[in-house]
Motif scaffolding. Structure first.
Motif, mmCIF file in Angstrom:
data_model
loop_
_atom_site.group_PDB
_atom_site.id
_atom_site.type_symbol
_atom_site.label_atom_id
_atom_site.label_comp_id
_atom_site.label_asym_id
_atom_site.label_seq_id
_atom_site.Cartn_x
_atom_site.Cartn_y
_atom_site.Cartn_z
ATOM 1 N N ARG A 307 49.809 -35.011 -32.095
ATOM 2 C CA ARG A 307 50.648 -33.905 -30.848
ATOM 3 C C ARG A 307 50.689 -34.823 -29.554
ATOM 4 O O ARG A 307 49.654 -34.337 -29.307
ATOM 5 C CB ARG A 307 50.776 -33.409 -31.588
ATOM 6 C CG ARG A 307 49.714 -31.623 -31.154
ATOM 7 C CD ARG A 307 50.084 -29.759 -31.945
ATOM 8 N NE ARG A 307 49.671 -30.281 -33.044
ATOM 9 C CZ ARG A 307 49.587 -28.927 -33.859
ATOM 10 N NH1 ARG A 307 49.889 -28.141 -33.243
ATOM 11 N NH2 ARG A 307 49.175 -29.334 -35.071
ATOM 12 N N SER A 308 51.487 -34.544 -28.791
ATOM 13 C CA SER A 308 51.712 -34.924 -27.736
ATOM 14 C C SER A 308 51.972 -33.517 -26.688
ATOM 15 O O SER A 308 52.702 -33.118 -26.641
ATOM 16 C CB SER A 308 53.093 -35.663 -26.896
ATOM 17 O OG SER A 308 53.936 -35.199 -27.071
ATOM 18 N N ILE A 309 50.382 -33.091 -26.122
ATOM 19 C CA ILE A 309 51.027 -31.275 -24.780
ATOM 20 C C ILE A 309 50.714 -31.679 -24.084
ATOM 21 O O ILE A 309 50.281 -32.313 -22.540
ATOM 22 C CB ILE A 309 49.209 -30.965 -25.908
ATOM 23 C CG1 ILE A 309 49.723 -30.671 -27.159
ATOM 24 C CG2 ILE A 309 49.645 -29.720 -25.111
ATOM 25 C CD1 ILE A 309 48.170 -30.076 -27.726
ATOM 26 N N ALA A 310 52.156 -31.318 -23.270
ATOM 27 C CA ALA A 310 52.017 -31.202 -22.095
ATOM 28 C C ALA A 310 51.804 -30.136 -20.986
ATOM 29 O O ALA A 310 52.421 -29.643 -20.653
ATOM 30 C CB ALA A 310 52.884 -31.889 -21.758
ATOM 31 N N GLY A 311 51.210 -29.544 -21.320
ATOM 32 C CA GLY A 311 50.662 -27.756 -20.818
ATOM 33 C C GLY A 311 51.380 -26.970 -22.468
ATOM 34 O O GLY A 311 51.475 -27.469 -23.978
ATOM 35 N N LYS A 312 51.658 -25.362 -21.376
ATOM 36 C CA LYS A 312 52.362 -24.495 -22.755
ATOM 37 C C LYS A 312 53.901 -25.348 -23.075
ATOM 38 O O LYS A 312 54.672 -24.289 -24.387
ATOM 39 C CB LYS A 312 52.514 -23.445 -22.179
ATOM 40 C CG LYS A 312 50.654 -22.709 -22.502
ATOM 41 C CD LYS A 312 51.158 -21.449 -21.291
ATOM 42 C CE LYS A 312 48.940 -21.228 -20.953
ATOM 43 N NZ LYS A 312 49.260 -19.368 -20.288
ATOM 44 N N ASP A 313 54.298 -25.701 -22.097
ATOM 45 C CA ASP A 313 56.085 -25.703 -22.974
ATOM 46 C C ASP A 313 56.425 -27.830 -22.834
ATOM 47 O O ASP A 313 56.209 -28.440 -23.150
ATOM 48 C CB ASP A 313 57.336 -24.896 -22.040
ATOM 49 C CG ASP A 313 58.497 -24.469 -22.536
ATOM 50 O OD1 ASP A 313 58.599 -25.233 -23.730
ATOM 51 O OD2 ASP A 313 58.579 -23.452 -21.989
ATOM 52 N N PHE A 314 57.597 -27.440 -23.730
ATOM 53 C CA PHE A 314 58.538 -29.082 -23.642
ATOM 54 C C PHE A 314 58.416 -29.186 -21.868
ATOM 55 O O PHE A 314 58.620 -28.143 -21.015
ATOM 56 C CB PHE A 314 59.932 -28.774 -24.163
ATOM 57 C CG PHE A 314 59.178 -28.763 -25.231
ATOM 58 C CD1 PHE A 314 58.408 -29.089 -25.606
ATOM 59 C CD2 PHE A 314 60.581 -28.665 -26.596
ATOM 60 C CE1 PHE A 314 58.124 -28.876 -27.670
ATOM 61 C CE2 PHE A 314 61.098 -28.110 -27.544
ATOM 62 C CZ PHE A 314 59.192 -28.713 -28.336
ATOM 63 N N VAL A 315 58.333 -30.779 -21.731
ATOM 64 C CA VAL A 315 58.740 -31.452 -20.085
ATOM 65 C C VAL A 315 60.179 -31.748 -20.237
ATOM 66 O O VAL A 315 60.192 -33.486 -20.749
ATOM 67 C CB VAL A 315 57.424 -32.099 -19.209
ATOM 68 C CG1 VAL A 315 57.893 -32.790 -18.033
ATOM 69 C CG2 VAL A 315 56.322 -31.445 -19.609
ATOM 70 N N ILE A 316 61.009 -31.053 -19.930
ATOM 71 C CA ILE A 316 62.198 -31.653 -19.615
ATOM 72 C C ILE A 316 63.322 -31.681 -18.421
ATOM 73 O O ILE A 316 63.799 -30.360 -18.490
ATOM 74 C CB ILE A 316 63.407 -31.275 -20.575
ATOM 75 C CG1 ILE A 316 62.836 -31.317 -22.705
ATOM 76 C CG2 ILE A 316 65.141 -32.237 -20.593
ATOM 77 C CD1 ILE A 316 63.321 -30.223 -23.208
ATOM 78 N N ASN A 317 63.050 -33.067 -17.814
ATOM 79 C CA ASN A 317 63.108 -32.538 -16.387
ATOM 80 C C ASN A 317 63.943 -33.927 -15.322
ATOM 81 O O ASN A 317 63.862 -34.734 -16.378
ATOM 82 C CB ASN A 317 62.477 -31.958 -15.067
ATOM 83 C CG ASN A 317 61.338 -33.059 -15.283
ATOM 84 O OD1 ASN A 317 61.771 -33.908 -16.095
ATOM 85 N ND2 ASN A 317 60.372 -33.045 -14.891
#
Length: 456
Positions: A307-317
């Protein structure tokens, strides 16, 4: 010049492509694998989550919305979806006493649940050990085949004008001001807008336009058992102390009824590390066996996903003009995919004037195993390949193998879309033979992963 280029044909990229195909836009999807959903998506549990904590997070909100959309998506796209329900089991007096508070917390945040007595839990899951105290049912939890779900979105998108290019890896992106030049191993593409749905490699794509982010890989191992009907529901023990990095997995069920235990969460250095080690298997067995009177019979498969983890939340920007990141989409990304697609379409509405198409095509996927006798006769009359059984275990015809190859010309696409060869390997040779006859080659899931085969 395309309006939108999507990097990645995993579940998020494919559902976005499906949603964009409903508008008067020119859209192209590039994917480095040989078919849809063969990277991060393939390695997930196939669970449609009823919720994700914390409720106020982006992934918490998108999970609830995506779950509510799933019946409509399954109807529109034709993929198999079952709401099997999740039972949170109280294994001691403390967790039993906490059930009313948990239920209140869920209700405040819009999640339906039903308190279960000890007797009712054991009636619903007879193989649970007798010493449990009770439980809480979350009826909206469900299961899918994640690759089938993804491929169905691609099939809809292609039928409505979206281009897909597989074995097509992005190697560079140039910002031209009013558009981007996306350089790939299959040539250059020009697009006014780029959406980064590259999963584990989304950080690498993002850096190509000057936005720095880090994707940390986290490996999750699963055990698949052959004993169908061991449990008809997802089962998880209520934890005394929630794990900050994962919900901890569970005793799950696959779309075809097999028990699936896991996943765990292991730190790994490589984004390609899908190895399964004995210690991981032993750890999963040790974690979930105490819930039951006995283990399910026969482990038929083990697999790991990253799984791809980029911190605690999804990154949608949108870090720069007309470039959108959809990154760090770990669990519950499968559940959230339809809601993520709607969110990104809303973001794109500030870039393009979105006009709905008047007519949309709705392609069908026929499964021999789901047909009655009259439907089988009709299918064989229309295509004689439905009359040739390739996989007896799962009743898969040659016609379905050929249809799967239209979605992605590799062995993994065929296996995951048709379920041929999932229970044993006896039909693998026949599948490879059909691949050679149809495409002149046989490969696993990516360019260069050729399968050796002799016709002698």
């Amino acid at each position: 010049m395309k309006d939108v280029l999507i990097v990645g044909a995993g579940v998020t990229g494919s559902f976005l492509a499906k949603e964009l195909s409903k508008y008067e836009l020119s859209v192209v999807v590039v994917e480095k694998k040989s078919g849809p959903g063969l990277d991060q998506t393939k390695g997930c549990s196939g669970i449609i989550h009823p919720l994700q904590l914390p409720f106020g997070s982006l992934k918490g909100r998108l999970c609830l919305k995506g779950n509510a959309m799933m019946d409509r998506e399954a109807e529109e796209l034709g993929f198999s979806f079952k709401r099997v329900g999740l039972i949170l089991v109280a294994t001691n007096i403390l967790t039993f006493l906490a059930i009313p508070l948990i239920q209140l917390y869920f209700r405040i945040n819009g999640v339906r649940s039903k308190r279960l007595s000890r007797r009712k839990v054991l009636e619903m899951v007879p193989n649970l050990r007798e010493e449990i105290w009770g439980g809480l049912l979350l009826p909206t939890a469900g299961v899918v085949n994640p690759v089938e779900m993804t491929a169905s979105a691609c099939r809809f998108a292609k039928a409505n004008g979206v281009e897909f290019h597989y074995d097509c890896e992005v190697v560079g992106i140039e910002n031209r001001g009013d558009h981007f030049t996306v350089r790939t191993t299959k040539g250059d593409f020009e697009a006014r807008c780029v959406v980064n749905c590259a999963g584990l490699h989304a950080d690498e794509i993002s850096r190509m336009v000057g936005y720095d982010m880090t994707i940390t890989p986290g490996k999750g191992t699963h055990l698949v058992f052959g004993e169908r009907s061991f449990s008809n529901h997802l089962v998880v023990a209520i934890p005394l102390k929630p794990n900050k990095r994962t919900k901890g997995g569970g005793a799950l069920v696959s779309i075809d009824g097999k028990p699936v235990w896991g996943p765990n969460l292991i730190d790994v250095e490589s984004k390609e590390d899908t190895s399964v080690k004995k210690g991981e298997i032993d750890g999963i067995l040790a974690k979930f066996s105490p819930l039951f009177k006995r283990r399910p019979e026969e482990i038929v498969a083990v697999y790991a996903g990253v799984r791809s983890i980029a911190g605690k939340d999804f990154v949608i920007n949108q870090p720069i003009r007309n470039f959108i990141n959809v990154a760090g989409i770990q669990s519950p990304g499968l559940t959230a995919a339809p809601a993520i697609a709607e969110m990104v379409v809303e973001m794109l509405s500030s870039i393009f004037e979105l006009r709905k198409k008047d007519d949309l095509k709705k392609p069908e996927w026929k499964r021999l195993s789901e047909m009655d006798e009259m439907e089988i006769n009709r299918a064989v009359a229309e295509d004689e390949n439905f009359g040739e059984i390739v996989c007896i275990c799962n009743m898969v015809s040659k016609a379905e193998i050929l249809n799967a190859l239209e979605e992605g010309r590799c062995f993994d696409t065929v296996k995951h879309l048709t379920r041929a060869g999932m229970d044993c390997c006896r039909c693998h040779a026949s599948i490879i033979r059909i691949m050679y006859e149809h495409a002149g080659e046989a490969k696993k899931e990516i360019e260069g992963s050729d399968i050796a085969w002799s016709m002698q």
